[in-house]
Motif scaffolding. Structure first.
Motif, PDB file in Angstrom:
ATOM      1  N   GLN A   1       4.062   5.850  -5.430  1.00 31.64           N
ATOM      2  CA  GLN A   1       4.059   5.989  -6.884  1.00 31.64           C
ATOM      3  C   GLN A   1       3.027   7.020  -7.327  1.00 31.64           C
ATOM      4  O   GLN A   1       3.286   7.823  -8.233  1.00 31.64           O
ATOM      5  N   ILE A   2       1.854   7.012  -6.695  1.00 31.52           N
ATOM      6  CA  ILE A   2       0.822   7.989  -7.026  1.00 31.52           C
ATOM      7  C   ILE A   2       1.307   9.396  -6.687  1.00 31.52           C
ATOM      8  O   ILE A   2       1.145  10.332  -7.476  1.00 31.52           O
ATOM      9  N   GLN A   3       1.943   9.553  -5.520  1.00 32.29           N
ATOM     10  CA  GLN A   3       2.445  10.868  -5.110  1.00 32.29           C
ATOM     11  C   GLN A   3       3.522  11.371  -6.073  1.00 32.29           C
ATOM     12  O   GLN A   3       3.541  12.553  -6.425  1.00 32.29           O
ATOM     13  N   LYS A   4       4.401  10.488  -6.532  1.00 30.94           N
ATOM     14  CA  LYS A   4       5.431  10.891  -7.499  1.00 30.94           C
ATOM     15  C   LYS A   4       4.806  11.353  -8.811  1.00 30.94           C
ATOM     16  O   LYS A   4       5.244  12.340  -9.412  1.00 30.94           O
ATOM     17  N   ARG A   5       3.778  10.645  -9.261  1.00 33.50           N
ATOM     18  CA  ARG A   5       3.093  11.012 -10.509  1.00 33.50           C
ATOM     19  C   ARG A   5       2.454  12.389 -10.358  1.00 33.50           C
ATOM     20  O   ARG A   5       2.560  13.226 -11.256  1.00 33.50           O
ATOM     21  N   ILE A   6       1.787  12.624  -9.240  1.00 34.04           N
ATOM     22  CA  ILE A   6       1.143  13.920  -8.997  1.00 34.04           C
ATOM     23  C   ILE A   6       2.192  15.030  -8.929  1.00 34.04           C
ATOM     24  O   ILE A   6       2.018  16.099  -9.519  1.00 34.04           O
TER      25      ILE A   6
ATOM     26  N   ILE B 268       0.837  -1.207   0.000  1.00 35.31           N
ATOM     27  CA  ILE B 268       0.000   0.000   0.000  1.00 35.31           C
ATOM     28  C   ILE B 268       0.868   1.252   0.000  1.00 35.31           C
ATOM     29  O   ILE B 268       0.610   2.202  -0.745  1.00 35.31           O
ATOM     30  N   LEU B 269       1.922   1.254   0.811  1.00 30.95           N
ATOM     31  CA  LEU B 269       2.821   2.412   0.863  1.00 30.95           C
ATOM     32  C   LEU B 269       3.545   2.628  -0.462  1.00 30.95           C
ATOM     33  O   LEU B 269       3.727   3.766  -0.903  1.00 30.95           O
TER      34      LEU B 269
ATOM     35  N   TYR C 191      -1.402  13.734  -2.110  1.00 31.54           N
ATOM     36  CA  TYR C 191      -2.377  12.675  -2.379  1.00 31.54           C
ATOM     37  C   TYR C 191      -2.971  12.255  -1.050  1.00 31.54           C
ATOM     38  O   TYR C 191      -2.247  11.948  -0.115  1.00 31.54           O
ATOM     39  N   ASP C 192      -4.289  12.268  -0.956  1.00 29.31           N
ATOM     40  CA  ASP C 192      -4.960  11.958   0.301  1.00 29.31           C
ATOM     41  C   ASP C 192      -6.023  10.897   0.051  1.00 29.31           C
ATOM     42  O   ASP C 192      -7.033  11.165  -0.595  1.00 29.31           O
ATOM     43  N   GLU C 193      -5.788   9.700   0.562  1.00 30.91           N
ATOM     44  CA  GLU C 193      -6.723   8.591   0.376  1.00 30.91           C
ATOM     45  C   GLU C 193      -7.976   8.772   1.227  1.00 30.91           C
ATOM     46  O   GLU C 193      -9.061   8.395   0.826  1.00 30.91           O
TER      47      GLU C 193
END
Length: 144
Positions: free
Chosen positions: A30-35, A24-25, A56-58
């Protein structure tokens, strides 16, 4: 002997939990890097010098129901429920570019921009139209 077996079984069963948390981390990283990459590209290509952070906030829905402090923190928050529906970088760039003008606008005005933030919260429709047109300009200049 029983204590040793209990301890060994706890160690074996708990390692699966840590492995799933690591996955999950890694995914969130990866999502945070893309953003971050897309947000920085938009800021640099438009020569925007004000500092804006991308988050990024789930668990964002719970926070939306309480006080929204992203305007005064100069953050662009991509919530998990919105990120699920984003299919490519162009859509993510549009989402991020739509929020950047609000963050930049919060630098202007009295009390370090807090008064501007209050005005944006009080009459959002007026600012939404301006932010939409600025977002289109931003993504076009960034090449999306």
């Amino acid at each position: 002997m029983k204590k040793i077996l209990c301890i060994m079984s706890l160690i074996l069963f708990s390692s699966g939990v840590f492995a799933s948390q690591d996955n999950i981390l890694i995914k969130e990283n990866q999502i945070q890097k893309r953003i971050n990459n897309i947000g920085v590209k938009i800021l640099n290509s438009n020569k925007l010098e004000d500092r804006v952070t991308f988050v990024y906030d789930e668990e964002g829905k719970k926070r939306l129901l309480t006080a929204d402090k992203t305007l005064t923190k100069r953050q662009v928050v991509v919530f998990g429920h919105a990120y699920k529906h984003i299919e490519n970088d162009d859509e993510l760039a549009a989402y991020i570019a739509r929020e950047i003008p609000a963050a930049i606008r919060s630098y202007d005005g009295l009390f370090k921009g807090h008064l501007s933030s209050i005005k944006m919260k009080a009459a959002p429709k007026k600012y939404e139209l301006v932010f939409d047109s600025l977002a289109v300009d931003y993504i076009v200049k960034a090449g999306y």
